[in-house]
Structures are given as C-alpha cells and as structure tokens.
Design a protein around this motif. Structure first.
Motif, mmCIF file in Angstrom:
data_model
loop_
_atom_site.group_PDB
_atom_site.id
_atom_site.type_symbol
_atom_site.label_atom_id
_atom_site.label_comp_id
_atom_site.label_asym_id
_atom_site.label_seq_id
_atom_site.Cartn_x
_atom_site.Cartn_y
_atom_site.Cartn_z
ATOM 1 N N THR A 145 35.591 40.348 45.094
ATOM 2 C CA THR A 145 36.404 41.442 45.086
ATOM 3 C C THR A 145 35.380 42.825 44.077
ATOM 4 O O THR A 145 34.937 42.526 43.339
ATOM 5 C CB THR A 145 37.629 41.518 44.155
ATOM 6 N N PRO A 146 35.217 43.993 44.837
ATOM 7 C CA PRO A 146 34.472 44.809 43.932
ATOM 8 C C PRO A 146 34.989 45.169 42.838
ATOM 9 O O PRO A 146 36.243 45.425 42.638
ATOM 10 C CB PRO A 146 34.494 46.100 45.034
ATOM 11 N N ALA A 147 34.231 45.362 41.703
ATOM 12 C CA ALA A 147 34.645 45.671 40.441
ATOM 13 C C ALA A 147 35.462 44.786 39.839
ATOM 14 O O ALA A 147 36.073 45.046 38.639
ATOM 15 C CB ALA A 147 35.274 47.185 40.241
ATOM 16 N N PHE A 148 35.631 43.474 40.152
ATOM 17 C CA PHE A 148 36.537 42.630 39.571
ATOM 18 C C PHE A 148 35.886 41.355 39.324
ATOM 19 O O PHE A 148 36.652 40.129 39.225
ATOM 20 C CB PHE A 148 37.748 42.208 40.626
ATOM 21 N N SER A 149 34.725 41.371 39.033
ATOM 22 C CA SER A 149 33.736 40.140 39.018
ATOM 23 C C SER A 149 34.300 39.310 37.745
ATOM 24 O O SER A 149 34.161 37.970 37.747
ATOM 25 C CB SER A 149 32.302 40.284 38.946
ATOM 26 N N VAL A 150 34.425 40.066 36.636
ATOM 27 C CA VAL A 150 34.870 39.205 35.357
ATOM 28 C C VAL A 150 36.208 38.561 35.490
ATOM 29 O O VAL A 150 36.115 37.270 35.036
ATOM 30 C CB VAL A 150 34.798 40.331 34.122
ATOM 31 N N TYR A 151 37.083 39.479 36.139
ATOM 32 C CA TYR A 151 38.341 38.679 36.239
ATOM 33 C C TYR A 151 38.242 37.516 37.352
ATOM 34 O O TYR A 151 38.862 36.342 37.044
ATOM 35 C CB TYR A 151 39.263 39.721 36.692
ATOM 36 N N GLY A 152 37.508 37.738 38.427
ATOM 37 C CA GLY A 152 37.446 36.657 39.433
ATOM 38 C C GLY A 152 36.618 35.032 38.742
ATOM 39 O O GLY A 152 36.890 34.032 38.908
ATOM 40 N N ALA A 153 35.658 35.531 37.810
ATOM 41 C CA ALA A 153 34.957 34.468 37.336
ATOM 42 C C ALA A 153 35.898 33.449 36.250
ATOM 43 O O ALA A 153 35.780 32.602 36.250
ATOM 44 C CB ALA A 153 33.841 34.937 36.615
ATOM 45 N N SER A 154 36.760 34.282 35.518
ATOM 46 C CA SER A 154 37.526 33.718 34.666
ATOM 47 C C SER A 154 38.718 32.826 35.436
ATOM 48 O O SER A 154 38.965 31.517 34.942
ATOM 49 C CB SER A 154 38.328 34.624 33.757
ATOM 50 N N LYS A 155 39.145 33.440 36.567
ATOM 51 C CA LYS A 155 40.168 32.649 37.271
ATOM 52 C C LYS A 155 39.516 31.386 37.942
ATOM 53 O O LYS A 155 40.064 30.322 38.352
ATOM 54 C CB LYS A 155 40.869 33.353 38.406
ATOM 55 N N ALA A 156 38.104 31.487 38.527
ATOM 56 C CA ALA A 156 37.424 30.344 39.034
ATOM 57 C C ALA A 156 37.293 29.332 38.136
ATOM 58 O O ALA A 156 37.400 28.115 38.253
ATOM 59 C CB ALA A 156 35.983 30.828 39.626
ATOM 60 N N ALA A 157 37.065 29.632 36.881
ATOM 61 C CA ALA A 157 36.936 28.666 35.696
ATOM 62 C C ALA A 157 38.321 27.949 35.410
ATOM 63 O O ALA A 157 38.395 26.652 35.063
ATOM 64 C CB ALA A 157 36.540 29.331 34.320
#
Length: 250
Positions: A145-157
């Motif tokens: 998701t554009p501009a949402f990489s930190v959030y996405g990475a946290s949810k992948a964790a």
C-alpha cells in the motif's frame, strides 16, 4: 444470538471504537464477561455505555507494560481465569518512504508489535488451558500500500507471531489465530485517510477494487472473530482469516 460464550471471560484490547467495539459488543451478546481497554477515560466510559452489558473498561495504553499489568490486575479482581484474548489495539499513519520518521516507526511498532507481544505474554498466567488467542492483523500485512509500509510491516510481524506461538503453547492446547480485515468503515480508517470528503473519496475508490463492491463493516469482522474464538473453530490453529471482501486474493 446464542450463548456460545456464556460464563466465558474475554479481554478485548482497543475496544472503545470501530472493530474493537463491535467485537466487544458481539461477545457480550453471546454471554461473555468482557473487559475492554482504551487510552482515554471519557471514550472508554462512553464505550462501556454503548455495549451495555457485562463489560468492564480499563484505561490502558497497551504499548506500556505497566498498563498491561493493570488490565490483568483488574481481571483478577473479578475472575480466576481468562478464556479468550483479542489483541486488537493498534493503529498507524501514512507516510511515504522518503518521509518516514523514527517517531512514526517507534509509535507504530510499539503499539502494534510490542503491545501485542506483551498483551499475550502477560495474559498467560491467567489464560485457561485450551483457551483462544486472536491477533488482529490487516490485509496491509500481505499486500503493498503506498505510504503505508511501516504499518504493513508491523501487521506482517503480528501475523508471523502466531506461527511460532502455536508451538510455544501447544502443550497447553491454546489456539492462536489471526484476523486480517480489509478496508473497514471505521473512524480509524477515516482518520488515516485525512477525514471528510477526502476520506470518503478514498473509501469509494477502494470499494471499486474490492470484489464484493464495498468496504467492510466492523460487525463483519466481529463475526469472524467470534467464530475463531469459539469451539466451532476447535481444529483451526495458526490460521490467518482474511475478512476483506476478497481484495487480498486478486
């Protein structure tokens, strides 16, 4: 509604609005005694009134270990054990790669990852053998998701935690599953998209990308959570259930 959770004790973190509030309402309607957490007392009190049942609100920031201890102290004052933990507290903000700050990273990972880890760890002495843990991830953890990489990475964790925890907890027969909502019509989603007409425009666009043709409702996420926590899902463990209208599958 049934009494699937009659006499059960359920903790729902981040239960004052949106998906968390819908989950808390659903468990209360099914007979559970529910504890919810929230960071602001006035919002927490309002949520307790909305749920209107066997619910106790505990003010807590789930990224702070002392606050997590206070939640479980409150549970112990009324109950000997916990049957279900819903690690729902979380959030995030949108920043493109070039604008990511240390503050954004720390806030996002402290809330979504650190908070989830210690919410579960500190519950273990109270959690019943054979109990259920539900971790709240996101479809953003599986797709870009554009501009949402930190959030996405946290949810992948968060999703990956379940894979190891089912091994750590296998001797206690505690199931750990993950719910990954897609775009859901909540205040949180509106705020992430900037509010007002801008947020509505983005939600309308997202609806055109979702195979069922709309964004989700919090109550739909709650129903999936109830299922995974119930005996109907007794042989489901370590799974990720996407409740996203099919958007992650295309």
């Amino acid at each position: 509604m049934t009494d699937r959770f009659k006499s059960k004790v359920v903790v729902v973190t981040g239960g004052t609005s949106g998906i968390g509030l819908a989950i808390a309402k659903a468990f209360v309607a099914e007979g559970a005694a529910v504890f919810i957490t929230g960071r602001r007392q006035e919002v927490l009190d309002a949520a307790v009134k909305k749920i209107d049942g066997r619910v106790t609100g505990v003010r807590a920031d789930m990224s702070k270990l002392a606050d997590i201890d206070r939640v479980y102290d409150a549970v112990q004052q009324q109950h000997a054990q916990i049957d279900v933990i819903i690690a729902n507290a979380g959030g995030g903000t949108m920043l493109p790669l070039g604008a990511i700050t240390e503050e954004q990273y720390q806030q996002t990972f402290d809330t979504n990852v650190k908070g989830t880890i210690f919410t579960v760890q500190k519950a273990l002495p109270l959690l019943k053998d054979g109990g259920s843990i539900i971790l709240m991830s996101s479809n953003a953890g599986s797709s870009g998701t554009p501009a949402f990489s930190v959030y996405g990475a946290s949810k992948a964790a968060v999703r990956n935690l379940a894979r190891s925890w089912i091994l750590d907890l296998k001797d206690r027969h505690i199931r750990v599953n993950v719910v990954s909502p897609g775009p859901t019509d909540t205040i949180g989603l509106t705020d992430v998209f900037g509010g007002g007409k801008q947020a509505q425009g983005i939600k309308d666009y997202l609806a055109t990308q979702i195979p069922v043709g709309r964004v989700g409702e919090p109550e739909e996420i709650a129903k999936a959570t109830l299922f995974l926590a119930s005996d109907d899902a007794s042989f489901i463990n370590g799974a990720e259930l996407f409740v996203d209208g099919g958007i992650t599958q295309i």
